[in-house]
Design a protein around this motif. Structure first.
Motif, PDB file in Angstrom:
ATOM      1  N   THR A  65      27.876 -75.526 -21.687  1.00 43.28           N
ATOM      2  CA  THR A  65      27.366 -74.859 -22.880  1.00 43.28           C
ATOM      3  C   THR A  65      26.911 -75.889 -23.895  1.00 43.28           C
ATOM      4  OG1 THR A  65      28.975 -73.093 -22.516  1.00 43.28           O
ATOM      5  CG2 THR A  65      27.906 -73.151 -24.662  1.00 43.28           C
ATOM      6  N   HIS A  66      25.704 -75.694 -24.416  1.00 46.66           N
ATOM      7  CA  HIS A  66      25.179 -76.565 -25.463  1.00 46.66           C
ATOM      8  C   HIS A  66      24.362 -75.697 -26.415  1.00 46.66           C
ATOM      9  CE1 HIS A  66      22.670 -79.655 -27.371  1.00 46.66           C
ATOM     10  NE2 HIS A  66      23.750 -80.390 -27.230  1.00 46.66           N
ATOM     11  N   ASP A  67      24.755 -75.663 -27.665  1.00 46.60           N
ATOM     12  CA  ASP A  67      24.083 -74.832 -28.676  1.00 46.60           C
ATOM     13  C   ASP A  67      23.959 -73.378 -28.221  1.00 46.60           C
ATOM     14  OD1 ASP A  67      23.753 -76.942 -30.457  1.00 46.60           O
ATOM     15  OD2 ASP A  67      21.772 -77.467 -29.686  1.00 46.60           O
ATOM     16  N   ASN A  68      25.026 -72.834 -27.667  1.00 43.72           N
ATOM     17  CA  ASN A  68      25.112 -71.444 -27.190  1.00 43.72           C
ATOM     18  C   ASN A  68      24.253 -71.148 -25.959  1.00 43.72           C
ATOM     19  OD1 ASN A  68      27.014 -70.788 -29.128  1.00 43.72           O
ATOM     20  ND2 ASN A  68      25.458 -70.180 -30.598  1.00 43.72           N
ATOM     21  N   LEU A  69      23.549 -72.140 -25.418  1.00 42.57           N
ATOM     22  CA  LEU A  69      22.823 -71.963 -24.166  1.00 42.57           C
ATOM     23  C   LEU A  69      23.758 -72.343 -23.024  1.00 42.57           C
ATOM     24  CD1 LEU A  69      19.310 -73.422 -25.070  1.00 42.57           C
ATOM     25  CD2 LEU A  69      20.031 -71.026 -25.016  1.00 42.57           C
ATOM     26  N   ILE A  88      23.477 -69.799 -12.857  1.00 44.41           N
ATOM     27  CA  ILE A  88      23.349 -68.891 -13.993  1.00 44.41           C
ATOM     28  C   ILE A  88      22.686 -69.633 -15.149  1.00 44.41           C
ATOM     29  CG2 ILE A  88      25.363 -67.525 -13.318  1.00 44.41           C
ATOM     30  CD1 ILE A  88      26.735 -68.654 -15.857  1.00 44.41           C
ATOM     31  N   ASN A  89      21.891 -68.909 -15.899  1.00 43.30           N
ATOM     32  CA  ASN A  89      21.255 -69.432 -17.108  1.00 43.30           C
ATOM     33  C   ASN A  89      21.243 -68.299 -18.119  1.00 43.30           C
ATOM     34  OD1 ASN A  89      20.232 -72.201 -16.465  1.00 43.30           O
ATOM     35  ND2 ASN A  89      19.324 -71.060 -14.774  1.00 43.30           N
ATOM     36  N   GLY A  90      21.828 -68.578 -19.268  1.00 41.35           N
ATOM     37  CA  GLY A  90      21.891 -67.516 -20.263  1.00 41.35           C
ATOM     38  C   GLY A  90      22.298 -68.026 -21.620  1.00 41.35           C
ATOM     39  N   LYS A  91      22.930 -67.111 -22.353  1.00 43.10           N
ATOM     40  CA  LYS A  91      23.276 -67.404 -23.745  1.00 43.10           C
ATOM     41  C   LYS A  91      24.655 -66.841 -24.064  1.00 43.10           C
ATOM     42  CE  LYS A  91      20.993 -67.530 -28.147  1.00 43.10           C
ATOM     43  NZ  LYS A  91      19.771 -67.278 -28.874  1.00 43.10           N
ATOM     44  N   LEU A  92      25.396 -67.584 -24.861  1.00 42.53           N
ATOM     45  CA  LEU A  92      26.688 -67.141 -25.366  1.00 42.53           C
ATOM     46  C   LEU A  92      26.469 -66.617 -26.774  1.00 42.53           C
ATOM     47  CD1 LEU A  92      29.724 -67.035 -24.705  1.00 42.53           C
ATOM     48  CD2 LEU A  92      29.934 -69.283 -25.739  1.00 42.53           C
ATOM     49  N   ASN A  93      26.785 -65.332 -26.971  1.00 44.68           N
ATOM     50  CA  ASN A  93      26.622 -64.702 -28.272  1.00 44.68           C
ATOM     51  C   ASN A  93      28.003 -64.222 -28.699  1.00 44.68           C
ATOM     52  OD1 ASN A  93      25.709 -63.488 -30.568  1.00 44.68           O
ATOM     53  ND2 ASN A  93      24.487 -61.921 -29.539  1.00 44.68           N
ATOM     54  N   GLY A  94      28.653 -64.989 -29.555  1.00 41.21           N
ATOM     55  CA  GLY A  94      30.038 -64.682 -29.923  1.00 41.21           C
ATOM     56  C   GLY A  94      30.927 -64.827 -28.704  1.00 41.21           C
ATOM     57  N   ASP A  95      31.587 -63.746 -28.302  1.00 33.65           N
ATOM     58  CA  ASP A  95      32.465 -63.766 -27.123  1.00 33.65           C
ATOM     59  C   ASP A  95      31.783 -63.207 -25.878  1.00 33.65           C
ATOM     60  OD1 ASP A  95      34.546 -64.872 -28.557  1.00 33.65           O
ATOM     61  OD2 ASP A  95      35.424 -62.933 -29.079  1.00 33.65           O
ATOM     62  N   ILE A  96      30.490 -62.959 -25.939  1.00 28.44           N
ATOM     63  CA  ILE A  96      29.780 -62.363 -24.812  1.00 28.44           C
ATOM     64  C   ILE A  96      28.826 -63.389 -24.194  1.00 28.44           C
ATOM     65  CG2 ILE A  96      28.185 -60.548 -24.058  1.00 28.44           C
ATOM     66  CD1 ILE A  96      30.934 -59.479 -24.862  1.00 28.44           C
ATOM     67  N   LEU A  97      29.013 -63.622 -22.902  1.00 28.97           N
ATOM     68  CA  LEU A  97      28.122 -64.474 -22.127  1.00 28.97           C
ATOM     69  C   LEU A  97      27.202 -63.558 -21.321  1.00 28.97           C
ATOM     70  CD1 LEU A  97      27.041 -66.994 -20.692  1.00 28.97           C
ATOM     71  CD2 LEU A  97      29.047 -66.915 -19.206  1.00 28.97           C
ATOM     72  N   GLU A 113      21.454 -59.644 -13.565  1.00 26.13           N
ATOM     73  CA  GLU A 113      22.096 -59.931 -14.843  1.00 26.13           C
ATOM     74  C   GLU A 113      23.607 -59.929 -14.662  1.00 26.13           C
ATOM     75  OE1 GLU A 113      21.346 -58.264 -19.259  1.00 26.13           O
ATOM     76  OE2 GLU A 113      21.859 -56.729 -17.792  1.00 26.13           O
ATOM     77  N   VAL A 114      24.272 -60.890 -15.273  1.00 26.24           N
ATOM     78  CA  VAL A 114      25.735 -60.889 -15.321  1.00 26.24           C
ATOM     79  C   VAL A 114      26.151 -60.993 -16.783  1.00 26.24           C
ATOM     80  CG1 VAL A 114      26.155 -61.849 -13.019  1.00 26.24           C
ATOM     81  CG2 VAL A 114      25.871 -63.405 -14.944  1.00 26.24           C
ATOM     82  N   ILE A 115      27.245 -60.314 -17.103  1.00 27.46           N
ATOM     83  CA  ILE A 115      27.790 -60.365 -18.460  1.00 27.46           C
ATOM     84  C   ILE A 115      29.295 -60.565 -18.341  1.00 27.46           C
ATOM     85  CG2 ILE A 115      28.154 -59.081 -20.615  1.00 27.46           C
ATOM     86  CD1 ILE A 115      25.524 -57.629 -20.109  1.00 27.46           C
ATOM     87  N   PHE A 116      29.807 -61.495 -19.129  1.00 27.96           N
ATOM     88  CA  PHE A 116      31.243 -61.756 -19.190  1.00 27.96           C
ATOM     89  C   PHE A 116      31.677 -61.702 -20.650  1.00 27.96           C
ATOM     90  CE2 PHE A 116      29.907 -63.925 -15.335  1.00 27.96           C
ATOM     91  CZ  PHE A 116      30.914 -63.644 -14.431  1.00 27.96           C
ATOM     92  N   MET A 117      32.886 -61.206 -20.878  1.00 32.21           N
ATOM     93  CA  MET A 117      33.480 -61.215 -22.209  1.00 32.21           C
ATOM     94  C   MET A 117      34.561 -62.288 -22.220  1.00 32.21           C
ATOM     95  SD  MET A 117      35.320 -58.176 -24.416  1.00 32.21           S
ATOM     96  CE  MET A 117      36.496 -57.804 -23.123  1.00 32.21           C
ATOM     97  N   LYS A 118      34.470 -63.186 -23.192  1.00 36.43           N
ATOM     98  CA  LYS A 118      35.449 -64.271 -23.314  1.00 36.43           C
ATOM     99  C   LYS A 118      36.649 -63.761 -24.100  1.00 36.43           C
ATOM    100  CE  LYS A 118      35.343 -69.203 -23.886  1.00 36.43           C
ATOM    101  NZ  LYS A 118      34.536 -70.358 -24.229  1.00 36.43           N
ATOM    102  N   ILE A 124      36.005 -62.129 -18.603  1.00 41.26           N
ATOM    103  CA  ILE A 124      36.167 -60.819 -17.965  1.00 41.26           C
ATOM    104  C   ILE A 124      34.777 -60.291 -17.601  1.00 41.26           C
ATOM    105  CG2 ILE A 124      37.059 -58.481 -18.249  1.00 41.26           C
ATOM    106  CD1 ILE A 124      38.965 -59.707 -20.420  1.00 41.26           C
ATOM    107  N   PRO A 125      34.539 -60.031 -16.298  1.00 39.03           N
ATOM    108  CA  PRO A 125      33.203 -59.578 -15.881  1.00 39.03           C
ATOM    109  C   PRO A 125      32.935 -58.130 -16.271  1.00 39.03           C
ATOM    110  CG  PRO A 125      34.677 -59.624 -13.995  1.00 39.03           C
ATOM    111  CD  PRO A 125      35.451 -60.181 -15.167  1.00 39.03           C
TER     112      PRO A 125
END
Length: 160
Positions: A65-69, A88-97, A113-118, A124-125
């Motif tokens: 992770t670098h600058d939320n990327l 995977i390539n995406g963005k971390l927005n708060g606790d959501i990847l 698309e994959v989404i995980f909650m931190k 958590i997928p």
């Protein structure tokens, strides 16, 4: 005879100069100037590894992770089911990847698309209904996602 001596002398002179050692290259030192250790460390990407193991089923995720990327690798290895491995390539927005997972399974390359909650030291997928959109599978309604904590990936030491 004079020409022979001149040519011999010229050849010897060239050989002597060509055998001369080259001066050692100077070591380049980069001055950081006003940058302090905290600033330099903050600019480095964060590397994290997560894993879910239940019986003979495994999910492994390594991210940078670098600058939320976020970029990294993700692998699903379920016993007696198709395995998939990819990036995977995406963005971390708060606790959501939220990321695109490009993977190979059964000899075919696909993207979904994959989404995980931190949550603490877990990812958590998300599960939910998907549709195909612009050549990839995406969640139909993000508001109806089910975060399955039974398959939470635990933070582990990276073995890179």
């Amino acid at each position: 005879m004079k020409n022979y001596l001149r040519i011999s002398f010229s050849v010897c002179t060239l050989l002597l100069f060509s055998c001369k050692e080259k001066p050692a290259e100077k070591e380049t030192i980069i001055e950081l100037g006003d940058l302090n250790k905290e600033t330099v460390v903050k600019a480095l990407p964060t590397v994290e590894c997560y894993q879910y193991i239940q019986g003979k089923d495994t999910i492994s995720l390594n991210i940078e992770t670098h600058d939320n990327l976020v970029s990294g690798t993700l692998a699903y290895k379920f016993f007696e089911k198709d395995k998939s491995f990819g990036t995977i390539n995406g963005k971390l927005n708060g606790d959501i990847l939220k990321a695109d997972y490009t993977f190979k399974a059964e000899g075919t390359t696909s993207t979904r698309e994959v989404i995980f909650m931190k949550s603490n030291d877990q990812l958590i997928p998300a599960y939910g209904e998907t549709i195909e959109k612009e050549g990839k599978f995406v969640f139909k309604e993000n508001s109806k996602l089910d975060f399955n904590s039974a398959q939470a990936l635990q933070k582990v030491t990276c073995n890179l």
